[in-house]
Design a protein around this motif. Sequence first.
Motif, short mmCIF file in Angstrom:
data_model
loop_
_atom_site.label_atom_id
_atom_site.label_comp_id
_atom_site.label_asym_id
_atom_site.label_seq_id
_atom_site.Cartn_x
_atom_site.Cartn_y
_atom_site.Cartn_z
N ILE A 116 0.91 -0.81 0.23
CA ILE A 116 -0.03 0.21 0.03
C ILE A 116 0.88 1.50 0.01
O ILE A 116 0.60 1.98 -0.75
CB ILE A 116 -0.88 0.23 1.10
N GLY A 117 1.71 1.10 0.77
CA GLY A 117 3.04 2.54 0.80
C GLY A 117 3.49 2.65 -0.37
O GLY A 117 3.39 3.90 -1.19
N GLY A 118 4.05 1.08 -1.11
CA GLY A 118 4.24 1.66 -2.63
C GLY A 118 3.93 2.40 -3.54
O GLY A 118 3.97 3.33 -4.26
N ILE A 119 2.22 1.33 -3.35
CA ILE A 119 1.49 2.61 -4.02
C ILE A 119 1.27 3.75 -4.75
O ILE A 119 1.08 4.28 -5.02
CB ILE A 119 0.15 1.53 -4.36
N VAL A 120 1.32 4.32 -2.73
CA VAL A 120 0.80 5.39 -3.06
C VAL A 120 2.12 6.36 -3.16
O VAL A 120 2.00 8.10 -3.27
CB VAL A 120 0.43 5.75 -0.89
N LEU A 121 3.22 6.09 -3.13
CA LEU A 121 4.49 6.78 -3.20
C LEU A 121 4.67 6.69 -4.58
O LEU A 121 5.12 7.85 -4.44
CB LEU A 121 5.48 5.72 -1.99
N ASN A 122 4.55 5.70 -5.18
CA ASN A 122 4.57 5.79 -6.84
C ASN A 122 3.41 7.20 -7.09
O ASN A 122 3.79 7.54 -8.09
CB ASN A 122 3.92 4.60 -7.23
N GLY A 123 2.08 7.43 -6.49
CA GLY A 123 1.29 8.03 -7.28
C GLY A 123 1.87 9.76 -6.40
O GLY A 123 1.84 10.18 -7.74
N LEU A 124 2.94 9.61 -5.38
CA LEU A 124 3.31 11.56 -4.75
C LEU A 124 4.04 11.18 -5.87
O LEU A 124 4.46 12.09 -6.64
CB LEU A 124 3.66 10.83 -3.79
N ALA A 125 5.16 9.93 -6.22
CA ALA A 125 6.11 10.17 -6.85
C ALA A 125 5.75 10.98 -8.71
O ALA A 125 6.24 11.97 -9.09
CB ALA A 125 7.52 9.27 -7.31
N GLY A 126 4.98 10.58 -9.22
CA GLY A 126 4.66 10.91 -10.26
C GLY A 126 4.25 12.17 -10.51
O GLY A 126 4.17 12.46 -11.29
N GLY A 127 3.03 12.50 -9.82
CA GLY A 127 2.65 13.87 -9.06
C GLY A 127 3.81 14.60 -9.61
O GLY A 127 4.13 15.31 -10.12
#
Length: 230
Positions: A116-127
């Motif tokens: 879950i943390g990896g997916i959220v961090l992925n979205g943050l990084a992409g943004g």
Amino acid sequence: MSGSSHTTTSHLFRRLTQLYIGLALYGVSSAVLVRANLGLEPWGVLHQGLAERTGLAIGVVSIIVGALVLLLWIPMRQRPGLGTVSNVVVIGLAMDSTLALMPEVHSLGARIPLMIGGIVLNGLAGGLYIAARFGPGPRDGLMTGMHKVTGRSIRLVRTCIEIVVVATGFLLGGTLGAGTVAYALSIGPLSQYFLRLFAVPETNPGRQTAAVPESEPVADPEQPRAILPR
């Protein structure tokens, strides 16, 4: 230095900072998903499968695949930006560096929150890096290039590419699982939220603020800007 020059320099510095922090965090998030071992994002499945077959580090595979995809831009007359080239290199290096430092996780109770943390961090990084407006990633350019060449919708082109990528990666030994499904369902809303959060205002007040490069696929009425990291 005049006030306008100082503003322009500060604006560029912010965009560059966002770009490279975002790309580095994207690599970290990809490594976290690998350690969670519950399924990777579509291109991650392919990278992992190729890494299994070749013996290369997954980050190195990511760099090679990104470079090969970038070559496909040439016949489609896509124009790379600083962010495009940086995307190829920085994400792979950050991913391998994180995997070298991060131990394997065996407990399911730890792997689920890690996913879950990896997916959220992925979205943050992409943004972060997309909102910096230095050009799309190589895989996104492939999608938009094929959209222009074939005349098919962004939605159809992206779906076809990712089906081929996931199927190939899975057959090569990549991890496909709950994390892949969770990523597909959540990365769109996450990306949209973080794109708005990290939007960099234009220096020209007469222009409308844009969070996404003009070369990114926001013009397709069938496909709102969503799942576009990498």
